[in-house]
Design a protein around this motif. Sequence first.
Motif, PDB file in Angstrom:
ATOM      1  N   ALA A   1     -26.659  -6.521 -57.356  1.00 12.96           N
ATOM      2  CA  ALA A   1     -26.553  -7.675 -58.254  1.00 12.96           C
ATOM      3  C   ALA A   1     -25.090  -7.987 -58.526  1.00 12.96           C
ATOM      4  O   ALA A   1     -24.209  -7.141 -58.348  1.00 12.96           O
ATOM      5  CB  ALA A   1     -27.301  -7.410 -59.562  1.00 12.96           C
ATOM      6  N   GLY A   2     -24.855  -9.203 -58.988  1.00 21.82           N
ATOM      7  CA  GLY A   2     -23.506  -9.632 -59.327  1.00 21.82           C
ATOM      8  C   GLY A   2     -23.443 -11.144 -59.345  1.00 21.82           C
ATOM      9  O   GLY A   2     -24.395 -11.819 -58.932  1.00 21.82           O
ATOM     10  N   PRO A   3     -22.341 -11.719 -59.796  1.00 25.27           N
ATOM     11  CA  PRO A   3     -22.228 -13.174 -59.873  1.00 25.27           C
ATOM     12  C   PRO A   3     -22.169 -13.820 -58.500  1.00 25.27           C
ATOM     13  O   PRO A   3     -21.979 -13.150 -57.478  1.00 25.27           O
ATOM     14  CB  PRO A   3     -20.910 -13.386 -60.645  1.00 25.27           C
ATOM     15  CG  PRO A   3     -20.138 -12.130 -60.424  1.00 25.27           C
ATOM     16  CD  PRO A   3     -21.145 -11.036 -60.311  1.00 25.27           C
ATOM     17  N   ASN A   4     -22.327 -15.139 -58.465  1.00 25.76           N
ATOM     18  CA  ASN A   4     -22.235 -15.881 -57.207  1.00 25.76           C
ATOM     19  C   ASN A   4     -20.878 -15.622 -56.558  1.00 25.76           C
ATOM     20  O   ASN A   4     -19.842 -15.606 -57.221  1.00 25.76           O
ATOM     21  CB  ASN A   4     -22.398 -17.386 -57.459  1.00 25.76           C
ATOM     22  CG  ASN A   4     -23.795 -17.737 -57.930  1.00 25.76           C
ATOM     23  OD1 ASN A   4     -24.746 -17.018 -57.663  1.00 25.76           O
ATOM     24  ND2 ASN A   4     -23.921 -18.857 -58.631  1.00 25.76           N
ATOM     25  N   GLY A   5     -20.890 -15.440 -55.241  1.00 26.74           N
ATOM     26  CA  GLY A   5     -19.650 -15.223 -54.523  1.00 26.74           C
ATOM     27  C   GLY A   5     -19.122 -13.807 -54.586  1.00 26.74           C
ATOM     28  O   GLY A   5     -17.999 -13.538 -54.129  1.00 26.74           O
ATOM     29  N   ALA A   6     -19.920 -12.877 -55.115  1.00 25.51           N
ATOM     30  CA  ALA A   6     -19.458 -11.491 -55.247  1.00 25.51           C
ATOM     31  C   ALA A   6     -19.454 -10.746 -53.919  1.00 25.51           C
ATOM     32  O   ALA A   6     -18.817  -9.699 -53.793  1.00 25.51           O
ATOM     33  CB  ALA A   6     -20.320 -10.739 -56.260  1.00 25.51           C
ATOM     34  N   GLY A   7     -20.188 -11.268 -52.915  1.00 25.47           N
ATOM     35  CA  GLY A   7     -20.260 -10.599 -51.621  1.00 25.47           C
ATOM     36  C   GLY A   7     -21.545  -9.823 -51.395  1.00 25.47           C
ATOM     37  O   GLY A   7     -21.628  -9.005 -50.477  1.00 25.47           O
ATOM     38  N   LYS A   8     -22.557 -10.096 -52.205  1.00 26.21           N
ATOM     39  CA  LYS A   8     -23.803  -9.320 -52.138  1.00 26.21           C
ATOM     40  C   LYS A   8     -24.497  -9.463 -50.783  1.00 26.21           C
ATOM     41  O   LYS A   8     -24.861  -8.468 -50.151  1.00 26.21           O
ATOM     42  CB  LYS A   8     -24.749  -9.768 -53.270  1.00 26.21           C
ATOM     43  CG  LYS A   8     -24.164  -9.666 -54.666  1.00 26.21           C
ATOM     44  CD  LYS A   8     -25.152 -10.095 -55.725  1.00 26.21           C
ATOM     45  CE  LYS A   8     -25.553 -11.556 -55.661  1.00 26.21           C
ATOM     46  NZ  LYS A   8     -24.411 -12.488 -55.926  1.00 26.21           N
ATOM     47  N   THR A   9     -24.706 -10.707 -50.351  1.00 30.29           N
ATOM     48  CA  THR A   9     -25.387 -10.933 -49.083  1.00 30.29           C
ATOM     49  C   THR A   9     -24.569 -10.400 -47.915  1.00 30.29           C
ATOM     50  O   THR A   9     -25.117  -9.807 -46.975  1.00 30.29           O
ATOM     51  CB  THR A   9     -25.671 -12.437 -48.891  1.00 30.29           C
ATOM     52  OG1 THR A   9     -26.650 -12.854 -49.856  1.00 30.29           O
ATOM     53  CG2 THR A   9     -26.199 -12.735 -47.492  1.00 30.29           C
ATOM     54  N   THR A  10     -23.264 -10.578 -47.969  1.00 35.28           N
ATOM     55  CA  THR A  10     -22.410 -10.068 -46.898  1.00 35.28           C
ATOM     56  C   THR A  10     -22.485  -8.553 -46.818  1.00 35.28           C
ATOM     57  O   THR A  10     -22.539  -7.977 -45.721  1.00 35.28           O
ATOM     58  CB  THR A  10     -20.958 -10.517 -47.112  1.00 35.28           C
ATOM     59  OG1 THR A  10     -20.904 -11.949 -47.155  1.00 35.28           O
ATOM     60  CG2 THR A  10     -20.060 -10.024 -45.993  1.00 35.28           C
ATOM     61  N   LEU A  11     -22.519  -7.887 -47.963  1.00 34.76           N
ATOM     62  CA  LEU A  11     -22.657  -6.432 -47.959  1.00 34.76           C
ATOM     63  C   LEU A  11     -23.983  -6.024 -47.327  1.00 34.76           C
ATOM     64  O   LEU A  11     -24.026  -5.103 -46.493  1.00 34.76           O
ATOM     65  CB  LEU A  11     -22.567  -5.879 -49.385  1.00 34.76           C
ATOM     66  CG  LEU A  11     -22.860  -4.374 -49.529  1.00 34.76           C
ATOM     67  CD1 LEU A  11     -21.890  -3.544 -48.693  1.00 34.76           C
ATOM     68  CD2 LEU A  11     -22.812  -3.962 -50.998  1.00 34.76           C
ATOM     69  N   LEU A  12     -25.059  -6.688 -47.701  1.00 33.93           N
ATOM     70  CA  LEU A  12     -26.373  -6.331 -47.143  1.00 33.93           C
ATOM     71  C   LEU A  12     -26.388  -6.556 -45.634  1.00 33.93           C
ATOM     72  O   LEU A  12     -26.907  -5.730 -44.878  1.00 33.93           O
ATOM     73  CB  LEU A  12     -27.465  -7.152 -47.824  1.00 33.93           C
ATOM     74  CG  LEU A  12     -28.892  -6.632 -47.641  1.00 33.93           C
ATOM     75  CD1 LEU A  12     -29.087  -5.310 -48.377  1.00 33.93           C
ATOM     76  CD2 LEU A  12     -29.913  -7.661 -48.120  1.00 33.93           C
ATOM     77  N   LYS A  13     -25.809  -7.673 -45.177  1.00 34.18           N
ATOM     78  CA  LYS A  13     -25.760  -7.943 -43.741  1.00 34.18           C
ATOM     79  C   LYS A  13     -24.896  -6.910 -43.019  1.00 34.18           C
ATOM     80  O   LYS A  13     -25.215  -6.509 -41.885  1.00 34.18           O
ATOM     81  CB  LYS A  13     -25.232  -9.354 -43.489  1.00 34.18           C
ATOM     82  CG  LYS A  13     -26.225 -10.456 -43.814  1.00 34.18           C
ATOM     83  CD  LYS A  13     -25.655 -11.816 -43.466  1.00 34.18           C
ATOM     84  CE  LYS A  13     -26.697 -12.912 -43.662  1.00 34.18           C
ATOM     85  NZ  LYS A  13     -26.170 -14.255 -43.309  1.00 34.18           N
TER      86      LYS A  13
END
Length: 257
Positions: free
Chosen positions: A36-48
């Motif tokens: 979790a985290g705010p928009n643009g934190a890099g969450k999706t990039t980390l998962l990918k």
Amino acid sequence: MTPALEAIGLQVRLGPRPVLQGIDLRIATGRWTAIAGPNGAGKTTLLKALAHLVPAEGGLHLLGRPAAQWKHRERARALAWLGQNETGAEDLRARDVVLLGRLPHQPWLGGATADDLARAEAAMRETQCWDWRERPLGELSGGERQRVLLARALVVGAPLLLMDEPLANLDPPHQADWMAIVRRHVAGGGTAVSVLHELTMALQADDLVVMDRGRVVHHGACGEPATHEALAAVFGRRIRVHPLAGRWVALPESIDP
């Protein structure tokens, strides 16, 4: 215990822009970890990056082995992916979309076996989408489509289940069904990692990775006060975590439960 996923100094750039900045992270085996985290934190990039779907620098291990040592089909059997806003295959029947999840288990041009068909039916019944198995994916609503794509991820039978915004378009009852599916996967020895914008749902996980500006600022159990503090901090203290009916909920700071 060997971690299910491990990143060491992980860095990702999209063009000239750094998105992930030297992340060290160990995802425990047999647990549900939310990001979790705010928009643009890099969450999706980390998962990918953890799924080996984007080029990354640094160390990345999958089930104790360097990710680079895994053959593509071998990794596809060990790690199932559910992406955000997936498109394509609009003309395929829902059941055929789910059967795509069995491809890593089939020989080249081998086709679906009776076992593949049985597993697809079981996954679609589990996600409650069996009734529209003959309908093209493009004719389904957002919520119906999401349940088909979840079934496709489940039918892989992988020990690692990575999901980016899996609750998109799901109504509250089906969100609860999704959480029950994740809990069954973990109870059976699997590992689940999910990016979630729904903070209250994220707090139902075992562990929470809190991100901000391309970095992991906290990683801990969802019930720990330090986790709640980190979550509040990255959202500018505009939310606060409260206990409610035996669970943790995240509410705007101005609202008391």
